[in-house]
Enzyme design. Structure first.
Site, PDB file in Angstrom:
ATOM      1  CG  ASN A  28     -28.203 -13.074 -30.711  1.00 51.46           C
ATOM      2  OD1 ASN A  28     -29.382 -13.396 -30.579  1.00 51.46           O
ATOM      3  ND2 ASN A  28     -27.854 -11.994 -31.397  1.00 51.46           N
ATOM      4  CG  ASP A  77     -34.035  -6.519 -32.678  1.00 51.19           C
ATOM      5  OD1 ASP A  77     -33.176  -6.499 -31.774  1.00 51.19           O
ATOM      6  OD2 ASP A  77     -33.783  -6.222 -33.855  1.00 51.19           O
TER       7      ASP A  77
HETATM    8  C1  IPE Z   1     -33.095  -8.568 -28.556  1.00 50.85           C
HETATM    9  O1  IPE Z   1     -32.629  -7.320 -28.218  1.00 50.85           O
HETATM   10  C2  IPE Z   1     -32.720  -9.624 -27.553  1.00 50.85           C
HETATM   11  C3  IPE Z   1     -31.659 -10.565 -27.990  1.00 50.85           C
HETATM   12  C4  IPE Z   1     -31.223 -10.719 -29.208  1.00 50.85           C
HETATM   13  C5  IPE Z   1     -31.075 -11.405 -26.966  1.00 50.85           C
HETATM   14  P1  IPE Z   1     -31.192  -6.817 -28.684  1.00 50.85           P
HETATM   15  O2  IPE Z   1     -30.206  -7.222 -27.643  1.00 50.85           O
HETATM   16  O3  IPE Z   1     -30.891  -7.287 -30.064  1.00 50.85           O
HETATM   17  O4  IPE Z   1     -31.375  -5.252 -28.641  1.00 50.85           O
HETATM   18  P2  IPE Z   1     -30.766  -4.173 -29.652  1.00 50.85           P
HETATM   19  O5  IPE Z   1     -31.083  -4.602 -31.043  1.00 50.85           O
HETATM   20  O6  IPE Z   1     -29.297  -4.132 -29.410  1.00 50.85           O
HETATM   21  O7  IPE Z   1     -31.443  -2.891 -29.271  1.00 50.85           O
HETATM   22 MG    MG Z   2     -31.068  -6.492 -31.972  1.00 52.21          MG
END
Ligand code: IPE
Ligand code: MG
Length: 232
Positions: free
Chosen positions: A65, A17
């Site tokens: 996501n 993350d």
């Molecule tokens: C993790 O980083 C990668 C994925 C979930 C694809 P994030 O995209 O969640 O990064 P933040 O939490 O917005 O900083």
């Molecule tokens: Mg994240």
């Protein structure tokens, strides 16, 4: 290298993350963070396999996501295609067995094809198993297992009383693999995020403020040290 630890967790699961924040902090688009995030994926995979971790699970995209912008989701899906292509090439030289865990629906044929190639070409490797949790959700995984089991009951293949820990475990995406011993979560988020809900029943959790693109071997070793401290 593993002289440093009394005990190496059999199964380490990481919530990767903070990619977006890493990029934002540098005034860059989020996509830069995702691209940079593939570096620790490769590095940590190699180290885990070297120190004798049996299973490493990396959470790279959850069923939740999809609610991100179309642009970000498209970028990630293209990145995953490239990532699996590279894995297909590299995993064998490290004797790593690749496995996708998650729902196949909604993934493009191109991505599914690369996943299949990486899985098939590494299936006879005898080293660490690398699970890529992509379009993964813990609840849907349990629901699928319950549906499978109910079908088997209906067809008189098993009885209700036969269902126990082991039987349910053997219907999850992670079937055949040990439970999670250590969960690592980066970027200081204290959330489970629908990750390996069943498999993590007895897991230890280590959370670090470090953002995933900055995650190094030293952070991994701090997590394993923590695991050794809280083991008994
Ligand atoms: C993790 O980083 C990668 C994925 C979930 C694809 P994030 O995209 O969640 O990064 P933040 O939490 O917005 O900083
Ligand atoms: Mg994240």
């Amino acid at each position: 290298m593993n002289n440093r630890f009394n005990s190496i967790p059999n199964h380490i699961a990481i919530v990767c993350d903070g990619n977006g924040r890493w990029a934002s902090q540098k005034g860059l688009p989020r996509s830069y963070g995702h691209k940079k995030g593939t570096e620790p994926v490769e590095n940590i995979t190699k180290i885990c396999s070297k120190i004798g971790v049996e299973v490493l699970t990396l959470y790279v995209f959850s069923t939740e996501n999809w609610s991100r912008s179309k642009e970000e989701v498209n970028f990630l899906m293209k990145l995953f295609v490239k990532f699996f292509k590279k894995l297909h090439k590299n995993a064998s030289s490290n004797n790593i067995k690749v496995r996708h865990i998650g729902v196949k629906n909604n993934l493009s044929d191109e991505l599914l094809n690369e996943i299949k190639k990486a899985e098939e070409s590494t299936q006879n490797n005898t080293g660490m198993t690398l699970n890529i949790a992509l379009n993964y959700g813990g609840r849907i995984e349990i629901i699928n297992s319950v549906q499978d089991l109910l079908c088997q009951i209906k067809e008189n293949k098993i009885k209700i009383d036969d269902i126990n820990d082991e039987v349910l475990s053997n219907h999850l995406f992670t079937r055949g693999l040990p439970d999670v011993d250590l969960i690592i979560r980066t970027s200081n988020e204290h959330r489970i995020s629908n990750f390996l809900l069943w498999q993590s029943a007895k897991a230890k959790i280590w959370i670090t403020p470090t953002l995933w693109p900055d995650f190094t071997k030293e952070h991994l070793f701090q997590a394993i040290e923590y695991y050794n401290r809280v083991l008994h």
